[in-house]
Design an enzyme around this catalytic site. Structure first.
Site, mmCIF file in Angstrom:
data_model
loop_
_atom_site.group_PDB
_atom_site.id
_atom_site.type_symbol
_atom_site.label_atom_id
_atom_site.label_comp_id
_atom_site.label_asym_id
_atom_site.label_seq_id
_atom_site.Cartn_x
_atom_site.Cartn_y
_atom_site.Cartn_z
ATOM 1 N N ASP A 177 1.181 -2.494 7.306
ATOM 2 C CA ASP A 177 0.572 -1.994 8.401
ATOM 3 C C ASP A 177 -0.936 -1.059 7.873
ATOM 4 O OD1 ASP A 177 1.345 0.428 7.504
ATOM 5 O OD2 ASP A 177 2.584 0.874 9.784
ATOM 6 N N ASP A 214 2.423 -2.828 -11.779
ATOM 7 C CA ASP A 214 0.866 -2.461 -11.112
ATOM 8 C C ASP A 214 1.053 -1.040 -10.883
ATOM 9 O OD1 ASP A 214 3.817 -3.482 -9.771
ATOM 10 O OD2 ASP A 214 2.251 -3.139 -7.384
#
Length: 465
Positions: A128, A263
């Site tokens: 979201d 990452d």
């Protein structure tokens, strides 16, 4: 960004625009129902000339993300790949954050303002794009504590509550929402380079190397380093140096990051992106922070190994530009650099002057044995033995010949040390969620900063950062 900040004027410098066509995607910020300022870090805002904003103006820029003057016209969601728990994932990128602005500090360093919880991007997948308020509070606490303990970390710059109800598996839901802005020395990750390797974008890789050498400069490789004039080799040496020091700083702080994927590894060597972090309740190399780290891959004692492995992934990516032997030679420096860094940092936290790798390693071994035997927290151990006080037996013998550093700050005469164990973190959050009481958080920040003043800056090798 360590030590007492220095005031500076606002100087925008959106240098990333030279790479913008391929390193990220322009995105809008989410349109939040409300923006309620919960935390503004005026100590860090002073370093980049942003203290003059009223709270309303602050929310306009760090809640609604109106562009800062002369800065990025639109936020950039950065693209990258990465190994997640050593499984390669090409479907990554900024999924709930973006690069909002770039600016210079008083030391002329290029810094980034990046976000967390600022809305969906092309890389959100099924997420979201939001951040829980608890996650934001936890990041404030992590960055403040790490800064005070000498770790090179991003700074929590702003937290704005956004009045959305979020559903999360690891929090009682619905839970409150927020958007966080961090001030850091760049958001270029090892995974950024891995993406360019996967796509075989050699020209872009060369441009990124040049950008990183300019944005995050450092000392040249050793005189005898093969290929030391090649930009990719120079960058490899810098990253190895920085991540070796970062690993050492976490160990001395007794900190477990929790998710050391490629990452999450910043080329600047800066600790950032705090999720399931913990500080040690006792000296336990097997202690893990993430409930989903079932194999203990990123356990406390395996963090140096994890960062070394991540350096290797950068080396593999840089093979697009350089031959293997010079990159391997840089990698081989990690172990000795780590041992030098952990000894130097251990002595700093003990309040004694480093005597060199051999002596410091011997001292560290004795300290670790005592920590295991006593079961006390690292915070209590370092506080109790500051400058060699209250040392007897093997510890007193190991400290013989060490010179104590000044420990006249009032913090050292207190009854107990500051710590950041999970029970206190939960108590601070409970005050907020149960009664909207922010005072415990405010008090904790003040106490941690007081501790940071007492420790002072970490001694660094000549020319480092």
């Amino acid at each position: 960004m360590r030590g007492e900040p220095q005031a500076a004027s606002y100087r925008p410098d959106p240098a990333i625009l030279t790479l913008a066509d391929w390193i990220g995607d322009p995105v809008p910020a989410a349109d939040f129902p409300d923006t309620i300022l919960r935390f503004r870090n005026d100590r860090q805002a002073a370093t980049v000339g942003l203290t003059a904003y009223s709270d309303q103006q602050w929310c306009a820029h760090f809640g609604r993300f109106a562009p800062l003057p002369g800065n990025l016209p639109q936020p950039l969601a950065l693209r990258y790949h990465g190994h997640q728990f050593r499984v390669y994932n090409p479907e990554l990128g900024d999924g709930r954050g973006f690069l909002f602005a770039q600016l210079r500090d008083g030391a002329d360093r290029l810094l980034d303002l990046g976000t967390k919880g600022s809305g969906q991007t092309p890389w959100s997948r099924d997420g979201d794009g939001r951040l829980t308020l608890k996650g934001a509070v936890r990041e404030i606490l992590a960055t403040e504590m790490l800064e005070a303990l000498g770790v090179y970390t991003s700074k929590t710059f702003s937290v704005v509550e956004t009045r959305e109800e979020l559903w999360r598996n690891d929090e009682p839901s619905p839970t409150r929402s927020a958007v966080l802005t961090r001030l850091s020395h760049g958001h270029i990750r090892i995974g950024t380079f891995q993406r360019l390797l996967a796509l075989e974008e050699r020209d872009h890789m060369a441009a990124l190397v040049d950008y990183c050498l300019t944005a995050f400069p450092g000392p040249p490789p050793p005189e005898d380093a093969p290929g030391r004039d090649e930009p990719a080799v120079q960058l490899m040496h810098l990253v190895v140096e920085r991540l070796a020091d970062l690993a050492a700083s976490w160990m001395v702080a007794g900190f477990v990051h929790g998710v050391l994927n490629t990452d999450n590894m910043n080329i600047s060597g800066e600790s950032f992106d705090y999720g399931p972090w913990r500080f040690l309740p006792r000296w336990d190399p097997s202690f893990t922070a993430a409930y989903f780290d079932h194999q203990g891959l990123y356990a406390f004692g395996r963090q140096p190994e994890a960062l070394h492995w991540n350096c290797g992934q950068l080396g593999i990516a840089l093979r697009l530009l350089a031959e293997a032997p010079p990159l391997i030679a840089a990698m081989e420096r990690f172990g000795p650099l780590y041992m030098a860094a952990i000894g130097r940092r251990w002595c700093w936290r003990m309040g004694v002057v480093s005597r060199g790798v051999e002596q410091d390693t011997a001292l560290l071994s004795v300290c670790e044995a005592q920590l295991r035997e006593s079961g006390e927290t690292p915070d209590a151990f370092f506080f109790r033995h500051r400058g060699g006080r209250d040392a007897n037996g093997p510890l007193a013998e190991a400290l013989a010949g060490y010179e104590a550093t000044a420990s006249t700050h009032s913090y050292w005469s207190g009854a107990t040390p500051q710590s950041m164990l999970i029970d206190e973190v939960e108590q601070i959050w409970s005050a907020i969620t149960d009664g909207d009481d922010w005072q415990p958080l405010i008090d904790k920040i003040a106490a941690v900063r007081h501790m940071g003043e007492a420790h002072g800056p970490v001694p660094s090798p000549a020319g480092h950062r």
